[in-house]
Design a protein around this motif. Structure first.
Motif, PDB file in Angstrom:
ATOM      1  N   LEU A  19       0.842  -1.192   0.000  1.00 45.56           N
ATOM      2  CA  LEU A  19       0.000   0.000   0.000  1.00 45.56           C
ATOM      3  C   LEU A  19       0.879   1.244   0.000  1.00 45.56           C
ATOM      4  O   LEU A  19       1.952   1.255   0.590  1.00 45.56           O
ATOM      5  CB  LEU A  19      -0.911   0.016   1.221  1.00 45.56           C
ATOM      6  CG  LEU A  19      -1.789  -1.216   1.438  1.00 45.56           C
ATOM      7  CD1 LEU A  19      -2.686  -0.993   2.660  1.00 45.56           C
ATOM      8  CD2 LEU A  19      -2.608  -1.544   0.226  1.00 45.56           C
ATOM      9  N   SER A  20       0.378   2.268  -0.675  1.00 38.98           N
ATOM     10  CA  SER A  20       1.063   3.552  -0.700  1.00 38.98           C
ATOM     11  C   SER A  20       0.115   4.634  -0.201  1.00 38.98           C
ATOM     12  O   SER A  20      -1.100   4.555  -0.393  1.00 38.98           O
ATOM     13  CB  SER A  20       1.522   3.901  -2.119  1.00 38.98           C
ATOM     14  OG  SER A  20       2.423   2.949  -2.615  1.00 38.98           O
ATOM     15  N   CYS A  21       0.683   5.640   0.418  1.00 45.13           N
ATOM     16  CA  CYS A  21      -0.079   6.793   0.873  1.00 45.13           C
ATOM     17  C   CYS A  21       0.693   8.036   0.457  1.00 45.13           C
ATOM     18  O   CYS A  21       1.745   8.329   1.022  1.00 45.13           O
ATOM     19  CB  CYS A  21      -0.272   6.755   2.380  1.00 45.13           C
ATOM     20  SG  CYS A  21      -1.123   8.189   3.059  1.00 45.13           S
ATOM     21  N   ALA A  22       0.160   8.733  -0.538  1.00 42.35           N
ATOM     22  CA  ALA A  22       0.821   9.927  -1.047  1.00 42.35           C
ATOM     23  C   ALA A  22       0.231  11.159  -0.373  1.00 42.35           C
ATOM     24  O   ALA A  22      -0.987  11.320  -0.307  1.00 42.35           O
ATOM     25  CB  ALA A  22       0.638  10.014  -2.556  1.00 42.35           C
ATOM     26  N   ALA A  23       1.109  12.013   0.102  1.00 40.09           N
ATOM     27  CA  ALA A  23       0.688  13.234   0.780  1.00 40.09           C
ATOM     28  C   ALA A  23       0.878  14.441  -0.130  1.00 40.09           C
ATOM     29  O   ALA A  23       1.821  14.482  -0.923  1.00 40.09           O
ATOM     30  CB  ALA A  23       1.482  13.430   2.063  1.00 40.09           C
ATOM     31  N   SER A  24      -0.010  15.403   0.012  1.00 38.68           N
ATOM     32  CA  SER A  24       0.124  16.649  -0.734  1.00 38.68           C
ATOM     33  C   SER A  24      -0.315  17.799   0.152  1.00 38.68           C
ATOM     34  O   SER A  24      -1.009  17.602   1.141  1.00 38.68           O
ATOM     35  CB  SER A  24      -0.725  16.613  -2.008  1.00 38.68           C
ATOM     36  OG  SER A  24      -2.087  16.449  -1.701  1.00 38.68           O
ATOM     37  N   GLY A  25       0.139  18.970  -0.195  1.00 44.23           N
ATOM     38  CA  GLY A  25      -0.244  20.152   0.551  1.00 44.23           C
ATOM     39  C   GLY A  25       0.748  20.555   1.614  1.00 44.23           C
ATOM     40  O   GLY A  25       0.936  21.730   1.872  1.00 44.23           O
ATOM     41  N   ARG A  26       1.369  19.594   2.261  1.00 42.44           N
ATOM     42  CA  ARG A  26       2.376  19.871   3.272  1.00 42.44           C
ATOM     43  C   ARG A  26       3.465  18.806   3.170  1.00 42.44           C
ATOM     44  O   ARG A  26       3.265  17.734   2.622  1.00 42.44           O
ATOM     45  CB  ARG A  26       1.765  19.828   4.689  1.00 42.44           C
ATOM     46  CG  ARG A  26       0.697  20.862   4.953  1.00 42.44           C
ATOM     47  CD  ARG A  26       1.282  22.257   5.068  1.00 42.44           C
ATOM     48  NE  ARG A  26       2.176  22.410   6.190  1.00 42.44           N
ATOM     49  CZ  ARG A  26       1.793  22.762   7.413  1.00 42.44           C
ATOM     50  NH1 ARG A  26       0.518  22.952   7.669  1.00 42.44           N
ATOM     51  NH2 ARG A  26       2.691  22.903   8.372  1.00 42.44           N
ATOM     52  N   ALA A  27       4.625  19.111   3.735  1.00 39.52           N
ATOM     53  CA  ALA A  27       5.732  18.156   3.705  1.00 39.52           C
ATOM     54  C   ALA A  27       5.476  17.013   4.670  1.00 39.52           C
ATOM     55  O   ALA A  27       5.198  17.235   5.853  1.00 39.52           O
ATOM     56  CB  ALA A  27       7.038  18.865   4.059  1.00 39.52           C
ATOM     57  N   LEU A  28       5.589  15.816   4.163  1.00 37.68           N
ATOM     58  CA  LEU A  28       5.328  14.633   4.979  1.00 37.68           C
ATOM     59  C   LEU A  28       6.290  14.510   6.157  1.00 37.68           C
ATOM     60  O   LEU A  28       5.950  13.917   7.177  1.00 37.68           O
ATOM     61  CB  LEU A  28       5.418  13.390   4.099  1.00 37.68           C
ATOM     62  CG  LEU A  28       4.873  12.105   4.685  1.00 37.68           C
ATOM     63  CD1 LEU A  28       3.368  12.204   4.824  1.00 37.68           C
ATOM     64  CD2 LEU A  28       5.259  10.924   3.816  1.00 37.68           C
ATOM     65  N   ARG A  29       7.462  15.080   6.037  1.00 41.47           N
ATOM     66  CA  ARG A  29       8.487  14.924   7.074  1.00 41.47           C
ATOM     67  C   ARG A  29       8.055  15.515   8.412  1.00 41.47           C
ATOM     68  O   ARG A  29       8.634  15.210   9.443  1.00 41.47           O
ATOM     69  CB  ARG A  29       9.788  15.576   6.637  1.00 41.47           C
ATOM     70  CG  ARG A  29       9.691  17.094   6.473  1.00 41.47           C
ATOM     71  CD  ARG A  29      11.023  17.713   6.097  1.00 41.47           C
ATOM     72  NE  ARG A  29      10.917  19.157   5.923  1.00 41.47           N
ATOM     73  CZ  ARG A  29      10.644  19.739   4.771  1.00 41.47           C
ATOM     74  NH1 ARG A  29      10.460  18.996   3.689  1.00 41.47           N
ATOM     75  NH2 ARG A  29      10.558  21.050   4.690  1.00 41.47           N
ATOM     76  N   ASP A  30       7.035  16.362   8.416  1.00 35.36           N
ATOM     77  CA  ASP A  30       6.574  16.992   9.647  1.00 35.36           C
ATOM     78  C   ASP A  30       5.545  16.158  10.402  1.00 35.36           C
ATOM     79  O   ASP A  30       5.076  16.564  11.464  1.00 35.36           O
ATOM     80  CB  ASP A  30       5.953  18.354   9.332  1.00 35.36           C
ATOM     81  CG  ASP A  30       6.965  19.343   8.788  1.00 35.36           C
ATOM     82  OD1 ASP A  30       6.566  20.225   8.005  1.00 35.36           O
ATOM     83  OD2 ASP A  30       8.155  19.233   9.152  1.00 35.36           O
ATOM     84  N   TYR A  31       5.210  14.974   9.871  1.00 32.14           N
ATOM     85  CA  TYR A  31       4.100  14.206  10.408  1.00 32.14           C
ATOM     86  C   TYR A  31       4.486  12.794  10.821  1.00 32.14           C
ATOM     87  O   TYR A  31       5.249  12.108  10.118  1.00 32.14           O
ATOM     88  CB  TYR A  31       2.975  14.106   9.374  1.00 32.14           C
ATOM     89  CG  TYR A  31       2.344  15.441   9.050  1.00 32.14           C
ATOM     90  CD1 TYR A  31       2.905  16.266   8.084  1.00 32.14           C
ATOM     91  CD2 TYR A  31       1.206  15.880   9.713  1.00 32.14           C
ATOM     92  CE1 TYR A  31       2.355  17.498   7.792  1.00 32.14           C
ATOM     93  CE2 TYR A  31       0.644  17.106   9.423  1.00 32.14           C
ATOM     94  CZ  TYR A  31       1.224  17.914   8.465  1.00 32.14           C
ATOM     95  OH  TYR A  31       0.675  19.128   8.178  1.00 32.14           O
TER      96      TYR A  31
END
Length: 126
Positions: A19-31
């Motif tokens: 499974l993949s979860c792509a993030a957008s709008g903010r940098a994933l490194r902060d979460y």
């Protein structure tokens, strides 16, 4: 942050999926990132969590040794590699995110996450 989960499908017992979860709008490194799953009529359950550092991880007992959570902050994507799947793994899988200051924090509760993807269905059946 917006999350988009993908990679679900039909697989035979003993098979694998990623499974993949792509993030957008903010940098994933902060979460802090997590995966949860839900079957109809039941609560959403914790599956795996990974800290911002990519090192600290936690898993629910039934998936330990079979599932691996990982993240690629450069690609703004989190993965869940699922091996040795069995019918009890059948569920809708959701990715989730929570903003945290500390890089080693992992989270295992639904309420601890602020952002959710739309879910991807995993069916394990022969």
């Amino acid at each position: 942050v917006q999350l988009q989960a993908s990679g679900g499908g039909l697989v035979q017992p003993g098979g694998s999926l990623r499974l993949s979860c792509a993030a957008s709008g903010r940098a994933l490194r902060d979460y802090v990132m997590g995966w949860f799953r839900q079957v109809p009529g039941k609560e959403r359950d914790f599956v795996a969590s990974i800290g911002r550092n990519g090192i600290n991880k936690d898993y629910v007992d039934p998936v330990k040794g079979r599932f691996t959570i990982s993240r690629d902050n450069a690609k703004n994507t989190v993965y869940l590699q699922m091996n040795a799947l069995n019918p009890e793994d059948t569920a809708v899988y959701y990715c989730a995110a929570a903003w945290r200051t500390h890089s080693n924090v992992v989270l295992t509760t639904v309420g601890g996450h602020n952002y959710w993807g739309q879910g991807t269905l995993v069916t394990v059946s022969s």
